[in-house]
Design a protein around this motif. Structure first.
Motif, PDB file in Angstrom:
ATOM      1  N   PRO A  89       0.814  -1.287  -0.134  1.00  0.00           N
ATOM      2  CA  PRO A  89      -0.066  -0.121  -0.135  1.00  0.00           C
ATOM      3  C   PRO A  89       0.865   1.209  -0.107  1.00  0.00           C
ATOM      4  O   PRO A  89       1.833   1.322   0.612  1.00  0.00           O
ATOM      5  CB  PRO A  89      -0.833  -0.157   1.167  1.00  0.00           C
ATOM      6  N   LEU A  90       0.478   2.234  -0.652  1.00  0.00           N
ATOM      7  CA  LEU A  90       0.989   3.512  -0.625  1.00  0.00           C
ATOM      8  C   LEU A  90       0.713   4.511   0.654  1.00  0.00           C
ATOM      9  O   LEU A  90      -0.397   4.261   1.145  1.00  0.00           O
ATOM     10  CB  LEU A  90       0.468   4.571  -1.842  1.00  0.00           C
ATOM     11  N   ALA A  91       1.685   4.858   1.159  1.00  0.00           N
ATOM     12  CA  ALA A  91       1.486   5.771   2.338  1.00  0.00           C
ATOM     13  C   ALA A  91       0.745   6.999   2.288  1.00  0.00           C
ATOM     14  O   ALA A  91       0.955   7.639   1.287  1.00  0.00           O
ATOM     15  CB  ALA A  91       2.555   6.215   2.985  1.00  0.00           C
ATOM     16  N   ARG A  92      -0.343   7.271   2.953  1.00  0.00           N
ATOM     17  CA  ARG A  92      -1.366   8.353   2.766  1.00  0.00           C
ATOM     18  C   ARG A  92      -0.359   9.660   2.931  1.00  0.00           C
ATOM     19  O   ARG A  92      -0.792  10.590   2.229  1.00  0.00           O
ATOM     20  CB  ARG A  92      -2.460   8.425   3.984  1.00  0.00           C
ATOM     21  N   ASN A  93       0.371   9.712   4.215  1.00  0.00           N
ATOM     22  CA  ASN A  93       1.091  10.887   4.265  1.00  0.00           C
ATOM     23  C   ASN A  93       2.716  10.694   4.334  1.00  0.00           C
ATOM     24  O   ASN A  93       2.972   9.736   5.001  1.00  0.00           O
ATOM     25  CB  ASN A  93       0.704  11.732   5.733  1.00  0.00           C
ATOM     26  N   VAL A  94       3.539  11.528   3.691  1.00  0.00           N
ATOM     27  CA  VAL A  94       4.996  10.920   3.614  1.00  0.00           C
ATOM     28  C   VAL A  94       5.858  12.531   3.526  1.00  0.00           C
ATOM     29  O   VAL A  94       5.279  13.452   3.404  1.00  0.00           O
ATOM     30  CB  VAL A  94       5.204  10.575   2.259  1.00  0.00           C
ATOM     31  N   ALA A  95       6.888  12.336   4.755  1.00  0.00           N
ATOM     32  CA  ALA A  95       7.794  13.497   4.761  1.00  0.00           C
ATOM     33  C   ALA A  95       8.916  13.021   3.833  1.00  0.00           C
ATOM     34  O   ALA A  95       9.206  12.003   3.751  1.00  0.00           O
ATOM     35  CB  ALA A  95       8.506  13.285   6.297  1.00  0.00           C
ATOM     36  N   ILE A  96       9.318  14.353   3.246  1.00  0.00           N
ATOM     37  CA  ILE A  96      10.205  13.822   2.157  1.00  0.00           C
ATOM     38  C   ILE A  96      11.395  14.978   2.546  1.00  0.00           C
ATOM     39  O   ILE A  96      11.249  16.108   3.093  1.00  0.00           O
ATOM     40  CB  ILE A  96       9.804  14.640   0.818  1.00  0.00           C
ATOM     41  N   VAL A  97      12.749  14.342   2.633  1.00  0.00           N
ATOM     42  CA  VAL A  97      13.787  14.901   2.898  1.00  0.00           C
ATOM     43  C   VAL A  97      15.056  14.825   1.791  1.00  0.00           C
ATOM     44  O   VAL A  97      15.033  13.638   1.401  1.00  0.00           O
ATOM     45  CB  VAL A  97      14.485  14.707   4.244  1.00  0.00           C
ATOM     46  N   GLU A  98      15.648  15.835   1.182  1.00  0.00           N
ATOM     47  CA  GLU A  98      16.569  15.596   0.335  1.00  0.00           C
ATOM     48  C   GLU A  98      17.735  16.618   0.789  1.00  0.00           C
ATOM     49  O   GLU A  98      17.563  17.772   1.256  1.00  0.00           O
ATOM     50  CB  GLU A  98      16.401  16.005  -0.991  1.00  0.00           C
ATOM     51  N   ALA A  99      19.109  16.214   0.360  1.00  0.00           N
ATOM     52  CA  ALA A  99      20.394  17.167   0.566  1.00  0.00           C
ATOM     53  C   ALA A  99      21.364  16.550  -0.375  1.00  0.00           C
ATOM     54  O   ALA A  99      21.330  15.320  -0.705  1.00  0.00           O
ATOM     55  CB  ALA A  99      20.788  16.801   2.112  1.00  0.00           C
ATOM     56  N   GLY A 100      22.036  17.558  -0.734  1.00  0.00           N
ATOM     57  CA  GLY A 100      22.945  17.160  -1.545  1.00  0.00           C
ATOM     58  C   GLY A 100      24.163  18.318  -1.641  1.00  0.00           C
ATOM     59  O   GLY A 100      23.928  19.455  -1.355  1.00  0.00           O
ATOM     60  N   VAL A 101      25.327  17.985  -2.308  1.00  0.00           N
ATOM     61  CA  VAL A 101      26.472  18.843  -2.652  1.00  0.00           C
ATOM     62  C   VAL A 101      26.877  18.386  -4.036  1.00  0.00           C
ATOM     63  O   VAL A 101      27.074  17.225  -4.339  1.00  0.00           O
ATOM     64  CB  VAL A 101      27.396  18.579  -1.478  1.00  0.00           C
ATOM     65  N   GLU A 102      27.186  19.603  -4.867  1.00  0.00           N
ATOM     66  CA  GLU A 102      27.821  19.091  -6.031  1.00  0.00           C
ATOM     67  C   GLU A 102      28.947  20.398  -6.131  1.00  0.00           C
ATOM     68  O   GLU A 102      28.983  21.602  -5.797  1.00  0.00           O
ATOM     69  CB  GLU A 102      26.875  19.668  -7.003  1.00  0.00           C
ATOM     70  N   THR A 103      30.316  19.658  -6.747  1.00  0.00           N
ATOM     71  CA  THR A 103      31.214  20.769  -7.107  1.00  0.00           C
ATOM     72  C   THR A 103      31.969  20.448  -8.436  1.00  0.00           C
ATOM     73  O   THR A 103      31.549  19.415  -9.179  1.00  0.00           O
ATOM     74  CB  THR A 103      32.360  20.281  -6.043  1.00  0.00           C
ATOM     75  N   HIS A 104      32.476  21.560  -8.880  1.00  0.00           N
ATOM     76  CA  HIS A 104      32.882  21.514 -10.331  1.00  0.00           C
ATOM     77  C   HIS A 104      34.378  21.226 -10.220  1.00  0.00           C
ATOM     78  O   HIS A 104      35.070  21.841  -9.486  1.00  0.00           O
ATOM     79  CB  HIS A 104      32.996  22.979 -10.990  1.00  0.00           C
ATOM     80  N   LEU A 105      34.827  20.057 -10.715  1.00  0.00           N
ATOM     81  CA  LEU A 105      36.206  19.733 -10.566  1.00  0.00           C
ATOM     82  C   LEU A 105      36.990  20.403 -11.753  1.00  0.00           C
ATOM     83  O   LEU A 105      38.105  20.553 -11.588  1.00  0.00           O
ATOM     84  CB  LEU A 105      36.016  17.892 -10.935  1.00  0.00           C
ATOM     85  N   GLN A 106      36.221  20.474 -12.787  1.00  0.00           N
ATOM     86  CA  GLN A 106      36.775  21.360 -13.867  1.00  0.00           C
ATOM     87  C   GLN A 106      35.704  22.132 -14.704  1.00  0.00           C
ATOM     88  O   GLN A 106      34.535  21.906 -14.231  1.00  0.00           O
ATOM     89  CB  GLN A 106      37.382  20.421 -14.991  1.00  0.00           C
ATOM     90  N   THR A 107      35.731  22.910 -15.692  1.00  0.00           N
ATOM     91  CA  THR A 107      34.875  23.693 -16.322  1.00  0.00           C
ATOM     92  C   THR A 107      33.749  22.901 -16.826  1.00  0.00           C
ATOM     93  O   THR A 107      32.562  23.064 -16.664  1.00  0.00           O
ATOM     94  CB  THR A 107      35.521  24.405 -17.394  1.00  0.00           C
ATOM     95  N   ASP A 108      33.938  21.743 -17.317  1.00  0.00           N
ATOM     96  CA  ASP A 108      33.161  20.670 -17.953  1.00  0.00           C
ATOM     97  C   ASP A 108      32.818  19.721 -17.169  1.00  0.00           C
ATOM     98  O   ASP A 108      32.190  18.486 -17.530  1.00  0.00           O
ATOM     99  CB  ASP A 108      33.615  20.365 -19.327  1.00  0.00           C
ATOM    100  N   MET A 109      33.108  19.473 -15.633  1.00  0.00           N
ATOM    101  CA  MET A 109      33.067  18.196 -14.944  1.00  0.00           C
ATOM    102  C   MET A 109      32.703  18.325 -13.684  1.00  0.00           C
ATOM    103  O   MET A 109      33.117  19.353 -13.162  1.00  0.00           O
ATOM    104  CB  MET A 109      34.403  17.329 -15.032  1.00  0.00           C
ATOM    105  N   THR A 110      31.707  17.773 -13.287  1.00  0.00           N
ATOM    106  CA  THR A 110      31.091  17.829 -11.871  1.00  0.00           C
ATOM    107  C   THR A 110      30.962  16.668 -11.086  1.00  0.00           C
ATOM    108  O   THR A 110      31.038  15.514 -11.659  1.00  0.00           O
ATOM    109  CB  THR A 110      29.624  18.624 -11.887  1.00  0.00           C
ATOM    110  N   LEU A 111      31.322  16.719  -9.857  1.00  0.00           N
ATOM    111  CA  LEU A 111      30.959  15.698  -8.914  1.00  0.00           C
ATOM    112  C   LEU A 111      29.855  16.050  -7.905  1.00  0.00           C
ATOM    113  O   LEU A 111      30.013  17.066  -7.359  1.00  0.00           O
ATOM    114  CB  LEU A 111      32.220  15.350  -8.258  1.00  0.00           C
ATOM    115  N   GLY A 112      28.947  14.971  -7.583  1.00  0.00           N
ATOM    116  CA  GLY A 112      27.879  15.247  -6.612  1.00  0.00           C
ATOM    117  C   GLY A 112      27.514  14.099  -5.852  1.00  0.00           C
ATOM    118  O   GLY A 112      27.693  12.891  -6.259  1.00  0.00           O
ATOM    119  N   LEU A 113      27.100  14.572  -4.637  1.00  0.00           N
ATOM    120  CA  LEU A 113      26.734  13.347  -3.646  1.00  0.00           C
ATOM    121  C   LEU A 113      25.270  13.814  -3.154  1.00  0.00           C
ATOM    122  O   LEU A 113      25.253  15.301  -2.769  1.00  0.00           O
ATOM    123  CB  LEU A 113      27.789  13.254  -2.407  1.00  0.00           C
ATOM    124  N   SER A 114      24.266  13.094  -3.019  1.00  0.00           N
ATOM    125  CA  SER A 114      23.026  13.541  -2.588  1.00  0.00           C
ATOM    126  C   SER A 114      22.448  12.278  -1.991  1.00  0.00           C
ATOM    127  O   SER A 114      22.578  11.232  -2.120  1.00  0.00           O
ATOM    128  CB  SER A 114      22.096  14.037  -3.615  1.00  0.00           C
TER     129      SER A 114
END
Length: 136
Positions: A89-114
């Motif tokens: 069954p689908l839950a009627r009420n759900v709390a949503i939490v998201e967090a992330g960080v993204e960094t540019h390693l180079q001009t055309d390259m990014t690394l992210g963790l979320s």
């Protein structure tokens, strides 16, 4: 830093057609199933630059399900009575939490963790994502 409230509305319609197998006592027949659910989501998003190359973001929210929350179908074998099968069954009420960080390693390259999580009536859903993006 940027902070913004948001609201979302999503409609889910599943109309599964029936099946009718032949050949033998284990031939399965199903009338299919239908499910109509609407999701309303309210929350806040925030993002901020930690440095010139690194950005952090976060989201908190609440999602409410209206309508069908239990996927169910009725089936039978060729030589048996009908039976019903239900999904999670689908839950009627759900709390949503998201967090992330993204960094540019180079001009055309990014690394992210979320991280993304949902918490509700008997529901615990966790997602950890590592992403490397390269534009060329």
């Amino acid at each position: 830093m940027a902070v913004e409230p948001f609201a979302g509305l999503a409609y889910l319609n599943i109309d599964a057609k029936g099946i009718n197998e032949t050949d033998g006592a284990a031939a399965l027949r199903s009338i299919g199933g239908r499910m109509d659910t609407t999701f309303c989501t309210l929350g806040m998003r925030a993002s901020a630059s930690v440095s010139e190359a690194t950005r952090v973001r976060g989201t908190v929210g609440w999602r409410h399900a209206i309508g069908d929350r239990l996927p169910t179908t009725t089936s039978s074998f060729a030589t048996s009575s009908a039976f019903s099968a239900s999904g999670v069954p689908l839950a009627r009420n759900v709390a949503i939490v998201e967090a992330g960080v993204e960094t540019h390693l180079q001009t055309d390259m990014t690394l992210g963790l979320s991280y993304a999580g949902q918490f509700g009536d008997g529901l615990r859903d966790h997602v950890l994502k590592l992403a490397l993006g390269w534009k060329f």
